[in-house]
Scaffold this active site. Structure first.
Site, PDB file in Angstrom:
ATOM      1  N   ARG A 121      -8.745 -57.624  -1.232  1.00 13.48           N
ATOM      2  CA  ARG A 121      -9.273 -57.504  -2.720  1.00 13.48           C
ATOM      3  C   ARG A 121     -10.940 -57.464  -2.686  1.00 13.48           C
ATOM      4  O   ARG A 121     -11.576 -57.896  -3.727  1.00 13.48           O
ATOM      5  CB  ARG A 121      -9.105 -58.898  -3.112  1.00 13.48           C
ATOM      6  CG  ARG A 121      -7.441 -59.126  -3.345  1.00 13.48           C
ATOM      7  CD  ARG A 121      -7.096 -60.091  -4.271  1.00 13.48           C
ATOM      8  NE  ARG A 121      -5.671 -60.236  -4.459  1.00 13.48           N
ATOM      9  CZ  ARG A 121      -5.011 -61.126  -3.658  1.00 13.48           C
ATOM     10  NH1 ARG A 121      -5.510 -61.724  -2.741  1.00 13.48           N
ATOM     11  NH2 ARG A 121      -3.779 -61.022  -3.879  1.00 13.48           N
ATOM     12  N   LYS A 143     -19.016 -45.471  -8.424  1.00 15.49           N
ATOM     13  CA  LYS A 143     -17.825 -45.090  -8.802  1.00 15.49           C
ATOM     14  C   LYS A 143     -16.769 -44.635  -7.398  1.00 15.49           C
ATOM     15  O   LYS A 143     -17.504 -43.781  -6.703  1.00 15.49           O
ATOM     16  CB  LYS A 143     -17.974 -43.777  -9.657  1.00 15.49           C
ATOM     17  CG  LYS A 143     -17.823 -44.138 -11.202  1.00 15.49           C
ATOM     18  CD  LYS A 143     -17.835 -42.825 -11.941  1.00 15.49           C
ATOM     19  CE  LYS A 143     -18.295 -43.222 -13.412  1.00 15.49           C
ATOM     20  NZ  LYS A 143     -18.199 -41.815 -14.264  1.00 15.49           N
ATOM     21  N   GLU A 185     -25.378 -30.101  -9.420  1.00 17.85           N
ATOM     22  CA  GLU A 185     -25.353 -31.661  -9.742  1.00 17.85           C
ATOM     23  C   GLU A 185     -26.929 -31.878  -9.755  1.00 17.85           C
ATOM     24  O   GLU A 185     -27.232 -32.720 -10.649  1.00 17.85           O
ATOM     25  CB  GLU A 185     -24.814 -32.612  -8.775  1.00 17.85           C
ATOM     26  CG  GLU A 185     -23.264 -32.433  -8.776  1.00 17.85           C
ATOM     27  CD  GLU A 185     -22.220 -33.096  -9.838  1.00 17.85           C
ATOM     28  OE1 GLU A 185     -22.963 -33.430 -10.882  1.00 17.85           O
ATOM     29  OE2 GLU A 185     -21.214 -33.317  -9.622  1.00 17.85           O
ATOM     30  N   LYS A 227     -30.100 -41.148 -11.585  1.00 21.11           N
ATOM     31  CA  LYS A 227     -28.879 -41.749 -11.698  1.00 21.11           C
ATOM     32  C   LYS A 227     -28.880 -43.257 -11.691  1.00 21.11           C
ATOM     33  O   LYS A 227     -28.190 -43.893 -12.383  1.00 21.11           O
ATOM     34  CB  LYS A 227     -28.036 -41.185 -10.487  1.00 21.11           C
ATOM     35  CG  LYS A 227     -26.646 -41.801 -10.624  1.00 21.11           C
ATOM     36  CD  LYS A 227     -25.703 -41.104 -10.043  1.00 21.11           C
ATOM     37  CE  LYS A 227     -24.340 -41.733 -10.442  1.00 21.11           C
ATOM     38  NZ  LYS A 227     -23.138 -40.905  -9.703  1.00 21.11           N
ATOM     39  N   GLU A 237     -19.493 -47.611 -17.411  1.00 19.78           N
ATOM     40  CA  GLU A 237     -19.502 -46.484 -18.591  1.00 19.78           C
ATOM     41  C   GLU A 237     -18.809 -46.829 -19.866  1.00 19.78           C
ATOM     42  O   GLU A 237     -17.780 -46.516 -20.234  1.00 19.78           O
ATOM     43  CB  GLU A 237     -18.523 -45.429 -17.742  1.00 19.78           C
ATOM     44  CG  GLU A 237     -18.827 -43.903 -18.644  1.00 19.78           C
ATOM     45  CD  GLU A 237     -18.305 -42.986 -17.793  1.00 19.78           C
ATOM     46  OE1 GLU A 237     -18.672 -42.721 -16.533  1.00 19.78           O
ATOM     47  OE2 GLU A 237     -17.518 -42.129 -18.305  1.00 19.78           O
ATOM     48  N   ARG A 241     -23.321 -43.847 -19.772  1.00 16.13           N
ATOM     49  CA  ARG A 241     -23.154 -43.489 -18.311  1.00 16.13           C
ATOM     50  C   ARG A 241     -22.430 -42.056 -18.413  1.00 16.13           C
ATOM     51  O   ARG A 241     -22.498 -41.127 -17.560  1.00 16.13           O
ATOM     52  CB  ARG A 241     -22.401 -44.465 -17.449  1.00 16.13           C
ATOM     53  CG  ARG A 241     -22.310 -43.826 -15.907  1.00 16.13           C
ATOM     54  CD  ARG A 241     -21.953 -44.812 -15.062  1.00 16.13           C
ATOM     55  NE  ARG A 241     -21.371 -44.307 -13.657  1.00 16.13           N
ATOM     56  CZ  ARG A 241     -21.505 -44.912 -12.499  1.00 16.13           C
ATOM     57  NH1 ARG A 241     -21.673 -46.197 -12.389  1.00 16.13           N
ATOM     58  NH2 ARG A 241     -21.460 -44.150 -11.462  1.00 16.13           N
ATOM     59  N   ASN A 245     -21.559 -37.022 -16.834  1.00 15.21           N
ATOM     60  CA  ASN A 245     -20.215 -36.132 -16.597  1.00 15.21           C
ATOM     61  C   ASN A 245     -20.617 -34.939 -17.446  1.00 15.21           C
ATOM     62  O   ASN A 245     -19.477 -34.224 -17.809  1.00 15.21           O
ATOM     63  CB  ASN A 245     -19.061 -36.920 -17.258  1.00 15.21           C
ATOM     64  CG  ASN A 245     -18.460 -37.629 -16.220  1.00 15.21           C
ATOM     65  OD1 ASN A 245     -18.536 -37.405 -14.917  1.00 15.21           O
ATOM     66  ND2 ASN A 245     -18.182 -38.890 -16.584  1.00 15.21           N
ATOM     67  N   HIS A 248     -18.304 -31.939 -16.679  1.00 15.17           N
ATOM     68  CA  HIS A 248     -17.232 -32.279 -15.774  1.00 15.17           C
ATOM     69  C   HIS A 248     -15.833 -32.122 -16.544  1.00 15.17           C
ATOM     70  O   HIS A 248     -14.785 -32.362 -15.689  1.00 15.17           O
ATOM     71  CB  HIS A 248     -17.347 -33.700 -15.224  1.00 15.17           C
ATOM     72  CG  HIS A 248     -18.630 -33.851 -14.283  1.00 15.17           C
ATOM     73  ND1 HIS A 248     -19.791 -33.250 -14.378  1.00 15.17           N
ATOM     74  CD2 HIS A 248     -18.627 -34.343 -12.843  1.00 15.17           C
ATOM     75  CE1 HIS A 248     -20.574 -33.580 -13.301  1.00 15.17           C
ATOM     76  NE2 HIS A 248     -19.921 -34.145 -12.386  1.00 15.17           N
ATOM     77  N   HIS A 252     -13.451 -30.541 -14.173  1.00 10.77           N
ATOM     78  CA  HIS A 252     -12.268 -31.254 -13.602  1.00 10.77           C
ATOM     79  C   HIS A 252     -11.229 -30.383 -14.081  1.00 10.77           C
ATOM     80  O   HIS A 252     -10.123 -30.416 -13.127  1.00 10.77           O
ATOM     81  CB  HIS A 252     -12.120 -32.622 -14.085  1.00 10.77           C
ATOM     82  CG  HIS A 252     -13.295 -33.615 -13.553  1.00 10.77           C
ATOM     83  ND1 HIS A 252     -13.582 -34.895 -14.242  1.00 10.77           N
ATOM     84  CD2 HIS A 252     -13.853 -33.640 -12.503  1.00 10.77           C
ATOM     85  CE1 HIS A 252     -14.343 -35.512 -13.395  1.00 10.77           C
ATOM     86  NE2 HIS A 252     -14.729 -34.696 -12.298  1.00 10.77           N
ATOM     87  N   HIS A 265     -16.043 -29.203  -5.851  1.00 17.55           N
ATOM     88  CA  HIS A 265     -16.479 -29.891  -7.179  1.00 17.55           C
ATOM     89  C   HIS A 265     -17.740 -29.435  -7.714  1.00 17.55           C
ATOM     90  O   HIS A 265     -17.829 -29.022  -8.945  1.00 17.55           O
ATOM     91  CB  HIS A 265     -16.576 -31.260  -6.649  1.00 17.55           C
ATOM     92  CG  HIS A 265     -17.138 -31.970  -7.856  1.00 17.55           C
ATOM     93  ND1 HIS A 265     -16.235 -32.420  -8.691  1.00 17.55           N
ATOM     94  CD2 HIS A 265     -18.463 -32.854  -8.230  1.00 17.55           C
ATOM     95  CE1 HIS A 265     -16.558 -33.282  -9.665  1.00 17.55           C
ATOM     96  NE2 HIS A 265     -18.121 -33.436  -9.159  1.00 17.55           N
TER      97      HIS A 265
END
Ligand code: NAD
Ligand code: GLY
Length: 362
Positions: A121, A143, A185, A227, A237, A241, A245, A248, A252, A265
């Site tokens: 956990r 993330k 990026e 960032k 987010e 935030r 993206n 993206h 993606h 990517h």
């Protein structure tokens, strides 16, 4: 060395940036615990692992230092590979006081972070990013996660690291294609949040392409600073935030459609940035000259500026409908109001989206 601090309500950590930081164990020392597992892969491990293990073994607080080497590649960023980390931790009998170190690019960083979020956990982890992309983006902000065959980064958690250690010398061994993918990026930050940085990138692009150390370090620092500022404002987010993206949602879709790993990517993001700029211009927000400027920089970096061969409008629409920014079935996109100013909006004409997708078909 330059240091940034990411200040979140419940957690703060440093981002150290500079050459040779992997030879400065004192930067790691305050964040170590008796049980250490270094997570790396079969490409990065042979170059950087041994030195790191030796440094770690010399730390008085550390009692056991082990590692796990994962198969290399985006196609291995899934639950099965994650399980190799858990199996190693359990076989070693590591407790909740263990610390994971992610030594590698964004794939290793995302998987190690997710393993740290889930093992017993939650245990601590440190990011040691070794690609440009992971140094300017994925190692910062917490993330973490893995891909599912139905969608990119769909399974994951927010889990902030204890430290981000960016040794810029590691870029010396990075292949050109991977380096260029990271530049996409970097460009993103100028587009979404800092027009002055975008102009700096245009002025220093040749130096960056030649990997001139001063220019590279400055680009990493400014990217991480942007960032960190956005993440500090909106860690999980809930709103702003999402501007990180930009490109993206298109990117993606490209990565999922081509099969993870065929397009890097950052390559998919490169085409996605152009598509987002194109749609922003069709909506009357962005001057079309900005699209040309982005196009020029991407081409100079030998990054793709067209969709993959055979990827249809329907392919895009189906995959984009699974984007994490979809709310109640409504697609939201990150678009540009102007250079340096991004918005997240569902307020675009679907006909314009079709025109953009069609315009980029090969
Ligand atoms: P990657 O991790 O696959 O690394 C690229 C390649 O370079 C790999 O083959 C790797 O083994 C190799 N490599 C790494 N460092 C090297 C070095 N110093 N020398 C030689 N080879 C080296 O890819 P990436 O571009 O670093 O990361 C992409 C991943 O990051 C994607 O999965 C993407 O979804 C994720 N990502 C996450 C975030 C986030 O916020 N968590 C942000 C952006 C991207
Ligand atoms: N790379 C997008 C984010 O960290 O939010």
């Amino acid at each position: 060395m330059k240091t940034l601090r990411l200040d979140l309500p419940a957690h703060q950590y440093d981002i150290h940036i500079g050459p040779g930081l992997l030879s400065q164990p004192e930067l790691l020392t305050p964040h170590l615990s008796p049980e250490i597992l270094v997570v790396t892969n079969e490409t990065v491990g042979p170059i950087y692992l041994q030195n790191l293990l030796e440094l770690l073994r010399q730390q008085p607080v550390v009692q056991r230092v082990k590692h796990v080497s994962l198969p290399d590649g985006e196609q291995h960023k899934h639950m099965g590979t994650l399980d190799e980390i858990f199996t190693r931790l359990l076989e070693l009998g590591y407790s909740r006081r263990c610390t994971l170190l992610a030594l590698g690019g964004g794939v290793i960083g995302d998987m190690t972070g997710f393993a740290a979020a889930a093992y017993q956990r939650g245990v601590n982890y440190i990011q040691i990013p070794t690609t440009l992309l992971s140094q300017v983006d994925s190692s910062v902000g917490g993330k973490t996660g893995v891909n599912h065959r139905l969608g990119k980064n769909m399974i994951g958690a927010f889990k902030q690291p204890e430290l981000v250690l960016i040794d810029t010398l590691t870029l010396q061994t990075l292949p050109d294609r991977e380096y260029a993918a990271g530049l996409a990026e970097v460009l993103k930050y100028g587009l979404i949040a800092d027009a002055e940085f975008f102009v700096w990138l245009e002025q220093n692009w040749r130096k960056l392409l030649e990997r001139e150390p001063g220019a590279v370090a400055e680009a990493i620092y400014r990217s991480c600073a942007l960032k960190a500022e956005v993440v500090a404002d909106d860690e999980t987010e809930q709103g702003r935030r999402a501007i990180l993206n930009l490109g993206h949602t298109f990117g993606h879709a490209i990565e999922t459609w081509t099969g993870y790993g065929a397009w890097l990517h950052g390559e998919a993001v490169a085409t996605g940035l152009l598509m987002a700029a194109d749609l922003s211009s069709r909506m009357g927000h962005l001057e079309s000259s900005v699209i040309d400027r982005v196009h020029t920089l991407l081409e100079q970096a030998k990054l793709p500026v067209r969709s993959p061969d055979g990827m249809s409008r329907d392919d895009y629409l189906q995959l984009m409908a699974r984007d994490k920014k979809v709310e109640s079935g409504v697609l939201r996109l990150v678009l540009l109001k102007s250079l340096g100013h991004a918005i997240v909006t569902s307020d675009f004409r679907v006909e314009d989206l079709y025109l953009t997708i069609d315009h980029f078909q090969s």
